[in-house]
Scaffold this motif. Structure first.
Motif, PDB file in Angstrom:
ATOM      1  N   SER A  43       0.941  -1.161   0.039  1.00 54.68           N
ATOM      2  CA  SER A  43      -0.051  -0.081   0.102  1.00 54.68           C
ATOM      3  C   SER A  43       1.573   1.042   0.492  1.00 54.68           C
ATOM      4  O   SER A  43       2.349   1.114   0.984  1.00 54.68           O
ATOM      5  CB  SER A  43      -1.314   0.023   1.421  1.00 54.68           C
ATOM      6  N   TYR A  45       0.958   4.876   0.784  1.00 54.65           N
ATOM      7  CA  TYR A  45      -0.552   6.466   0.936  1.00 54.65           C
ATOM      8  C   TYR A  45       0.436   7.922   0.185  1.00 54.65           C
ATOM      9  O   TYR A  45       1.645   7.743   0.958  1.00 54.65           O
ATOM     10  CB  TYR A  45      -0.231   6.409   2.672  1.00 54.65           C
ATOM     11  N   SER A  54      -4.116   0.282  12.374  1.00 53.28           N
ATOM     12  CA  SER A  54      -4.947   1.152  12.367  1.00 53.28           C
ATOM     13  C   SER A  54      -6.140   0.206  10.954  1.00 53.28           C
ATOM     14  O   SER A  54      -5.141  -1.015  10.588  1.00 53.28           O
ATOM     15  CB  SER A  54      -4.479   2.561  10.580  1.00 53.28           C
ATOM     16  N   SER A  56      -7.130   1.104   8.389  1.00 56.52           N
ATOM     17  CA  SER A  56      -6.923   0.546   7.103  1.00 56.52           C
ATOM     18  C   SER A  56      -5.283  -0.407   6.039  1.00 56.52           C
ATOM     19  O   SER A  56      -5.684  -0.705   4.970  1.00 56.52           O
ATOM     20  CB  SER A  56      -6.327   2.046   6.796  1.00 56.52           C
ATOM     21  N   ARG A  57      -4.867  -0.647   7.331  1.00 56.90           N
ATOM     22  CA  ARG A  57      -3.852  -1.635   7.214  1.00 56.90           C
ATOM     23  C   ARG A  57      -4.621  -2.959   6.930  1.00 56.90           C
ATOM     24  O   ARG A  57      -3.785  -3.330   6.664  1.00 56.90           O
ATOM     25  CB  ARG A  57      -2.930  -1.444   7.866  1.00 56.90           C
ATOM     26  N   TYR A  60      -9.612  -1.692   3.348  1.00 55.02           N
ATOM     27  CA  TYR A  60      -9.685  -0.076   2.693  1.00 55.02           C
ATOM     28  C   TYR A  60     -11.512   0.223   3.364  1.00 55.02           C
ATOM     29  O   TYR A  60     -12.523   0.311   3.520  1.00 55.02           O
ATOM     30  CB  TYR A  60      -9.898   0.103   1.187  1.00 55.02           C
ATOM     31  N   THR A  64     -10.053   6.867   6.702  1.00 52.24           N
ATOM     32  CA  THR A  64      -8.694   6.372   7.324  1.00 52.24           C
ATOM     33  C   THR A  64      -7.136   6.656   6.377  1.00 52.24           C
ATOM     34  O   THR A  64      -6.364   5.611   6.986  1.00 52.24           O
ATOM     35  CB  THR A  64      -8.754   4.965   7.854  1.00 52.24           C
ATOM     36  N   ILE A  65      -7.080   6.805   5.435  1.00 57.47           N
ATOM     37  CA  ILE A  65      -6.495   7.313   4.405  1.00 57.47           C
ATOM     38  C   ILE A  65      -5.569   8.391   4.182  1.00 57.47           C
ATOM     39  O   ILE A  65      -4.716   8.997   3.611  1.00 57.47           O
ATOM     40  CB  ILE A  65      -6.074   6.960   3.164  1.00 57.47           C
ATOM     41  N   LEU A 379      -4.314   6.408  -1.619  1.00 56.74           N
ATOM     42  CA  LEU A 379      -4.128   4.952  -1.519  1.00 56.74           C
ATOM     43  C   LEU A 379      -4.098   4.746  -2.874  1.00 56.74           C
ATOM     44  O   LEU A 379      -5.012   4.590  -3.550  1.00 56.74           O
ATOM     45  CB  LEU A 379      -5.190   4.274  -0.455  1.00 56.74           C
TER      46      LEU A 379
END
Length: 390
Positions: A43, A45, A54, A56-57, A60, A64-65, A379
């Motif tokens: 990923s 960012y 997080s 987001s990890r 998606y 959160t990005i 992202l």
């Protein structure tokens, strides 16, 4: 003689009960299901990657990005957290249909770590009991049509454009019609800071209805939700100290979704949503239901969202899905702080199933989120997944 007669009567009664019980459960069916899925993700960012724990990890989630500029931009994550397990028990009891369903997976928890064991706790996804036309428990909201979601390696796949929520409910189904009362929860935005305020004082259940129908080989759904936004507590507004609030407003939302066969096995999936004060029902609560203004009143936030996804089969074992998804919120002038406003994403994948239970695939996802203050986050994610369905 009396003792023998009593023993005989008890024996006959026991046999009768056993016979009734055996007959009642003669149609019992029990099954286990789920799948094992491993994701390999790289990923990028654009303004710094969030920390390991997080959300987001894991997958998606719009909002959160925005990242952390103190960290590098590109991260690699290996995980098996989408792996899920479910159990179903279905019985025919005296002409009544009784069903129990339970499902677990390992997402969202931050109790494990990537240092040694990656030991993450199971979480409850679904737990329902269905008796004839009634369903009680935790499951997909009636406002959501999970059958219209695109096939994606990312957990949601069209996060901005769909209702995506599981919660406690009581639902009645009659043919294509479904009616439900569901768990109420109000999320609000602080007018000065743009921060989220969660109300703990909801008492009127959300009311939801949906109609599922077909036309030829195509299937469609129309859904609506009516909710009361409620806050009756003392909160800190605008960083200026505590304010005692006792406010309520009505919110609503409508959704139209469909799955349409195109050519051969190809399918077009779509969804369109509109709401005023719909908040957490859309885009994983990217925007809240209302803004708490300077005088403590609630100004509802309207939004429009949706997605379009096309699935193409290259052969009986190879297929691809291309999806675009978007969300846009419209705030009242009372908002002075910076809050989530618009989000969109696109993804495309190539999936291979050498045998039916196995899917191997690769997917590219691009997402962009923007706030009312002009801040944005991007992202880019490439992922490869291996999945075996039980």
């Amino acid at each position: 003689m009396d003792v023998n007669r009593s023993t005989l009567c008890k024996s006959i009664l026991a046999l009768a009960i056993a016979g009734i019980t055996s007959s009642a459960y003669a149609a019992s069916e029990h099954s286990f299901g789920g799948y094992v899925k491993t994701d390999f993700m790289v990923s990028h960012y654009d303004n710094g990657a969030p920390s390991d724990d997080s959300l987001s990890r894991q997958f998606y989630v719009p909002g959160t990005i925005f990242g952390d500029s103190s960290r590098g931009n590109t991260v690699t994550d290996f995980q098996a957290r989408e792996t899920r397990f479910n159990f179903t028990s279905a019985n025919d009891l005296g002409g009544h249909k009784l069903k129990f369903f339970l499902e677990l997976d390992f997402f969202t928890h931050s109790d494990g770590n990537q240092r040694v064991s990656n030991s993450y706790s199971p979480r409850l996804r679904h737990a329902t009991v269905t008796f004839d036309n009634w369903t009680a428990g935790q499951t997909w909201s009636t406002f959501q049509n999970p059958g219209a979601l695109p096939e994606a390696l990312d957990f949601v796949g069209a996060a901005e454009g769909t209702p995506f929520i599981r919660q406690g409910l009581l639902r009645y189904t009659m043919g294509g019609f479904q009616f439900a009362i569901e768990n109420p929860k109000t999320t609000l935005t602080d007018y000065a800071t743009g921060g989220r305020i969660e109300s703990d004082s909801n008492y009127v259940p959300d009311v939801v209805g949906r109609y599922n129908f077909t036309s030829g080989d195509a299937s469609f759904s129309v859904a609506a939700v009516l909710r009361q936004l409620e806050i009756e507590e003392t909160v800190n507004i605008g960083g200026n100290g505590a304010m005692s609030l006792d406010e309520s407003e009505f919110g609503y939302g409508v959704s139209f979704a469909g799955v349409v066969p195109v050519m051969g096995d190809d399918k077009l999936k779509f969804m369109l949503n509109y709401g005023d004060g719909i908040g957490r029902y859309i885009a994983l609560n990217y925007a809240n239901a209302a803004v708490v203004s300077a005088d403590g009143s609630l100004d509802t936030v309207s939004s429009v969202s949706g997605f379009v996804s096309y699935q193409h089969w290259w052969s009986s074992k190879w297929r691809s899905n291309a999806t675009v998804s978007a969300f846009e919120a419209d705030y009242d002038s009372s908002l002075m702080g910076s809050a989530n406003e618009s989000a969109y994403s696109g993804n495309i994948n190539l999936l291979y199933s050498p045998v039916k239970p196995v899917t191997i695939g690769a997917e590219w996802l691009y997402a962009n989120n923007e706030k009312t203050g002009g801040e944005d986050g991007e992202l880019n994610r490439f992922m490869v997944s291996f999945k075996y369905a039980l």
